[in-house]
Design an enzyme around this catalytic site. Structure first.
Site, PDB file in Angstrom:
ATOM      1  N   CYS A   1       0.017   3.970   2.319  1.00  0.00           N
ATOM      2  CA  CYS A   1       0.402   3.576   3.944  1.00  0.00           C
ATOM      3  C   CYS A   1       1.978   3.949   4.175  1.00  0.00           C
ATOM      4  O   CYS A   1       1.825   4.213   5.186  1.00  0.00           O
ATOM      5  CB  CYS A   1      -0.022   2.303   3.691  1.00  0.00           C
ATOM      6  SG  CYS A   1      -1.776   1.727   3.783  1.00  0.00           S
TER       7      CYS A   1
ATOM      8  N   CYS B   1       0.702  -0.719   0.086  1.00  0.00           N
ATOM      9  CA  CYS B   1      -0.405   0.204  -0.172  1.00  0.00           C
ATOM     10  C   CYS B   1       1.091   0.949  -0.103  1.00  0.00           C
ATOM     11  O   CYS B   1       1.569   1.518   1.103  1.00  0.00           O
ATOM     12  CB  CYS B   1      -0.796   0.357   0.853  1.00  0.00           C
ATOM     13  SG  CYS B   1      -1.367   1.485   1.690  1.00  0.00           S
TER      14      CYS B   1
END
Length: 309
Positions: free
Chosen positions: A75, A72
């Site tokens: 993230c 991700c």
């Protein structure tokens, strides 16, 4: 109220009950790892297996939970911001990082449909914060609001960099609030409700007493109810107001807030004038339990208003 009642429902609650009774981790891992050579000591990884310890920690120090994954990109942008701000707060918050790929039960419990997802734990109860890689200033503002919310529930401990929790000195509760809390501790919700009612009689603007009263009334109503039996009774008698109210109460205590509100709004629309008053009063009380500023409460209140006029 100043000290959270057992089972109190905070804003944004989701159901973490399946994670509370997890077996203890092996003796060598009695607590989540608080820090490593390349990680701030207030930041640690947490797994499905040891999450129960984090719930307990949140009764003293607010815990921010960062749900992320290695693949991700957002993230990786957000995580350094979270770590930086947690460090700046000097132990007033801690950060628990959850790899959703490695911990599917936690991902499911927090309803992580997209990541990064950031939630908090206060007194063992979850609070939704935000989704996505938001700007640092916005994260800072959210953390400020989180600390304010935690303070209203008596969660004001500090985790020093050494990893030992400094227990805060508990402020004295007003006498009637203390009486209510003592009653809650022994499971006497009727006595707790009576104490809060007397506190409100003395000061109708006592918001802590009002919130406490709503919570203990809810806890008293669900005490002894069996969820499966209540659902079966409600399904068998859709027009039975008492049966529908029981299921709505159980749904709120289990974190299924939208289901509870939807059930009661449908019941309100289908009921006659007398039953409508009963259903409306229960809805308003549950709004206070969940939190008047909660988006689900605001939406349900709009729907209730549209049914009234």
């Amino acid at each position: 109220m100043s000290t959270p009642a057992p089972g109190a429902v905070l804003r944004g609650a989701v159901d973490l009950s399946s994670l509370r009774g997890r077996p203890a981790t092996p003796p060598a891992a009695e607590a989540p790892t608080a820090g490593s050579p390349d990680r701030p000591p207030l930041v640690f990884d947490v797994t499905d297996a040891d999450f129960g310890q984090v719930l307990e920690l949140s009764r003293t120090v607010p815990v921010v939970v960062d749900l992320w994954a290695e693949w991700c990109g957002p993230c990786k942008q957000l995580s350094p911001v979270l770590e930086k701000l947690v460090e700046e707060l000097g132990g007033r918050l801690v950060l628990a990082k959850v790899d959703v790929d490695a911990n599917p039960q936690l991902a499911q419990s927090f309803r992580a449909q997209s990541i990064p997802l950031v939630v908090a734990l206060v007194a063992g109860q979850p609070v939704q914060l935000f989704t996505g890689a938001v700007p640092e200033q916005q994260v800072r503002e959210v953390f400020t609001q989180l600390l304010e919310l935690a303070a209203t529930h008596g969660v004001t401990g500090v985790m020093p960099t050494g990893g030992d929790v400094q227990e805060p000195e508990e402020p004295a509760l007003p006498p009637l609030h203390q009486e209510a809390f003592d009653a809650i501790e022994r499971g006497d919700f009727a006595a707790a409700a009576s104490a809060y009612e007397r506190a409100l009689a003395e000061n109708p603007r006592d918001v802590d007493a009002k919130a406490g009263l709503a919570q203990v009334r809810l806890l008293g109503r669900v005490q002894g109810l069996d969820l499966a039996a209540a659902r079966a009774a409600a399904a068998a008698a859709p027009a039975d107001v008492r049966a529908q109210l029981d299921v709505a109460d159980l749904d709120v205590t289990g974190g299924h807030v939208e289901d509870a509100f939807g059930r009661l709004l449908d019941l309100f629309a289908a009921s006659g004038p007398e039953d409508r008053t009963t259903v409306r009063d229960r809805l308003l009380e549950l709004f206070g339990v969940v939190g008047e500023e909660d988006p689900r409460v605001l939406q349900a209140r709009r729907e209730l208003t549209s049914l009234l006029f």
